[in-house]
Enzyme design. Structure first.
Site, PDB file in Angstrom:
ATOM      1  N   ASP A 183      45.780  39.798  44.692  1.00  0.00           N
ATOM      2  CA  ASP A 183      44.978  40.011  45.895  1.00  0.00           C
ATOM      3  C   ASP A 183      44.462  38.662  46.379  1.00  0.00           C
ATOM      4  O   ASP A 183      44.571  37.649  45.695  1.00  0.00           O
ATOM      5  CB  ASP A 183      43.858  41.018  45.658  1.00  0.00           C
ATOM      6  CG  ASP A 183      42.890  40.606  44.572  1.00  0.00           C
ATOM      7  OD1 ASP A 183      42.842  39.413  44.238  1.00  0.00           O
ATOM      8  OD2 ASP A 183      42.173  41.483  44.059  1.00  0.00           O
ATOM      9  N   SER A 184      43.915  38.632  47.575  1.00  0.00           N
ATOM     10  CA  SER A 184      43.591  37.356  48.219  1.00  0.00           C
ATOM     11  C   SER A 184      42.300  36.737  47.720  1.00  0.00           C
ATOM     12  O   SER A 184      42.023  35.574  47.983  1.00  0.00           O
ATOM     13  CB  SER A 184      43.497  37.554  49.734  1.00  0.00           C
ATOM     14  OG  SER A 184      42.349  38.326  50.064  1.00  0.00           O
ATOM     15  N   ASP A 238      46.694  50.392  43.288  1.00  0.00           N
ATOM     16  CA  ASP A 238      46.097  49.681  42.157  1.00  0.00           C
ATOM     17  C   ASP A 238      44.681  50.185  41.977  1.00  0.00           C
ATOM     18  O   ASP A 238      44.032  50.597  42.937  1.00  0.00           O
ATOM     19  CB  ASP A 238      46.063  48.166  42.403  1.00  0.00           C
ATOM     20  CG  ASP A 238      44.872  47.761  43.263  1.00  0.00           C
ATOM     21  OD1 ASP A 238      43.837  47.342  42.700  1.00  0.00           O
ATOM     22  OD2 ASP A 238      44.947  47.888  44.503  1.00  0.00           O
ATOM     23  N   PHE A 279      37.729  40.100  48.727  1.00  0.00           N
ATOM     24  CA  PHE A 279      36.841  41.205  48.363  1.00  0.00           C
ATOM     25  C   PHE A 279      35.889  40.790  47.253  1.00  0.00           C
ATOM     26  O   PHE A 279      34.693  41.082  47.297  1.00  0.00           O
ATOM     27  CB  PHE A 279      37.662  42.426  47.940  1.00  0.00           C
ATOM     28  CG  PHE A 279      36.825  43.597  47.509  1.00  0.00           C
ATOM     29  CD1 PHE A 279      36.237  44.428  48.453  1.00  0.00           C
ATOM     30  CD2 PHE A 279      36.612  43.868  46.168  1.00  0.00           C
ATOM     31  CE1 PHE A 279      35.458  45.515  48.062  1.00  0.00           C
ATOM     32  CE2 PHE A 279      35.836  44.945  45.766  1.00  0.00           C
ATOM     33  CZ  PHE A 279      35.257  45.766  46.720  1.00  0.00           C
ATOM     34  N   ASP A 281      41.695  38.511  53.990  1.00  0.00           N
ATOM     35  CA  ASP A 281      41.095  39.450  54.937  1.00  0.00           C
ATOM     36  C   ASP A 281      39.614  39.616  54.655  1.00  0.00           C
ATOM     37  O   ASP A 281      39.114  39.215  53.610  1.00  0.00           O
ATOM     38  CB  ASP A 281      41.782  40.815  54.860  1.00  0.00           C
ATOM     39  CG  ASP A 281      41.435  41.567  53.570  1.00  0.00           C
ATOM     40  OD1 ASP A 281      41.451  40.929  52.502  1.00  0.00           O
ATOM     41  OD2 ASP A 281      41.145  42.773  53.637  1.00  0.00           O
ATOM     42  N   GLY A 340      40.071  48.418  53.209  1.00  0.00           N
ATOM     43  CA  GLY A 340      38.822  48.960  53.735  1.00  0.00           C
ATOM     44  C   GLY A 340      38.615  50.437  53.491  1.00  0.00           C
ATOM     45  O   GLY A 340      37.796  51.066  54.167  1.00  0.00           O
ATOM     46  N   CYS A 345      48.255  59.364  21.204  1.00  0.00           N
ATOM     47  CA  CYS A 345      48.582  60.786  21.063  1.00  0.00           C
ATOM     48  C   CYS A 345      49.579  61.044  19.938  1.00  0.00           C
ATOM     49  O   CYS A 345      49.533  62.095  19.294  1.00  0.00           O
ATOM     50  CB  CYS A 345      49.134  61.315  22.385  1.00  0.00           C
ATOM     51  SG  CYS A 345      47.903  61.365  23.714  1.00  0.00           S
TER      52      CYS A 345
END
EC number: 2.4.2.29
Length: 361
Positions: free
Chosen positions: A92-93, A266, A96, A146, A216, A309
């Site tokens: 990711d950039s 993700d 965020f 962004d 967003g 399991c």
């Protein structure tokens, strides 16, 4: 080296399944990407992540630029070699995390200035710098820089934010070094406003990204509003390019988004939940801390092939988690990642058969 391409093999209504071909191999879609924020999926060996069925991992620009730095990683052979993962990596950039984690964050036309949440050092992250960092890391799929529009936002606030994202997308695209088998995705914004989502998509499609993300969402608007946006937003994007819904990972949300035309996801949910003692199963979630599992000699799921399991009872997992043993986090995380990859496999099978999804977990 293979060219980056997206081949849709099957479609049922709006849901699609196919293959994305990259410089680091192929990934099946719809795909769930485990999050390896700092160059590791927490509590998992990279080869163990691959054994769960994952074709791609997500890394984080913000965290890796701070520690150990992109410059150090490139000197050590790139992120793939550094973390021993030879499959695709999407980064990711960083925007965020800058806006949510750092102190004294300031957004300007140039980019985002911020202080590190680790030691207070000051940084400036711009579209160009974000793209450069991802290039140095060797990311298979680079994300454009962004602004993730906060929720709630008025129409005018969302419009101003979306327009900034568009200008930053232009700069990100200009800074991207095109190489065979590598890709850059643009991120459409616009909050919950159809007019803004359409304009954002139109502007970014003109930049001819290799794929597109819907950003967003999953920021507090709730499932009903998120699905309302997804009823129209994917339709604004090219049919022949991947669509990525950022940060969404609840099984019911993934199923609903796939049915609306989304190809990639993700989320930290499976790993974070595992470390906190929550397991995902076909029958719903299991809080293994609950005292009712203290004497339960059965596995989490009878037909799951993960080590948790195959080899251990709910009673043993309960014991490990209650006393805080690292093995508890490892086994619970391994199970959850296996569950999510099995879910994606089941989704792909239903699309291939042309069947509606009759399950929500």
């Amino acid at each position: 080296m293979s060219k980056f391409s997206f081949n849709i093999h099957h479609q049922h209504k709006k849901a699609r399944s196919g293959i994305i071909v990259t410089a680091h191999g192929e990934m099946r879609t719809p795909a769930f990407m485990p999050v390896g924020t700092r160059g590791t999926v927490k509590a998992m060996l990279p080869e163990s992540v691959a054994e769960t069925g994952a074709d791609i991992l997500l890394g984080n620009t913000y965290h890796l630029m701070l520690q150990p730095t992109a410059e150090r990683i490139v000197q050590l052979g790139g992120l793939h070699k550094f973390m021993n993962w030879d499959k695709p990596i999407l980064t990711d950039s960083g925007g965020f995390q800058v806006m949510s984690l750092s102190k004294l964050c300031k957004i300007t036309e140039e980019g985002v200035s911020f202080s590190s949440h680790i030691n207070g050092d000051k940084y400036m992250l711009t579209p160009e710098r974000s793209t450069e960092i991802q290039y140095l890391l060797g990311s298979t799929i680079t994300m454009a820089f962004d602004e993730c529009t906060p929720y709630p936002a008025t129409f005018e606030e969302a419009k101003t934010s979306m327009q900034l994202t568009t200008r930053w997308a232009n700069r990100s695209r200009n800074a991207f070094v095109k190489r065979e088998g590598y890709a850059q995705f643009g991120i459409i914004q616009g909050s919950v406003y159809e007019e803004l989502r359409e304009q954002s998509a139109k502007d970014l499609v003109e930049l001819d990204f290799e794929g597109y993300a819907i950003g967003g969402l999953a920021v507090g608007e709730g499932q009903e509003l998120m699905f309302k946006v997804l009823d129209y937003a994917p339709e604004f994007l090219p049919q022949n390019k991947p669509r990525y819904l950022m940060g969404v990972g609840k099984p019911v949300d993934i199923i609903g988004a796939v049915s609306r035309g989304i190809d990639m996801f993700d989320c930290v949910i499976p790993t974070r939940s595992g470390r906190n003692g929550q397991a995902f199963t076909k029958y719903g979630t299991v809080n293994i801390r609950n005292s009712k599992y203290a004497d339960d000699n059965k596995p989490l799921e009878h037909d799951c092939l993960c080590p948790a399991c195959r080899n251990y009872s709910k009673a043993y997992l309960h014991h490990l988690v209650r006393i805080g043993e690292i093995l508890g986090s490892m086994l619970m995380t391994w199970h959850n990642l296996t569950y999510f990859q099995n879910l994606m496999s089941r989704i792909r099978a239903y699309i291939k058969l042309g069947k509606d999804f009759d399950f929500d977990s």
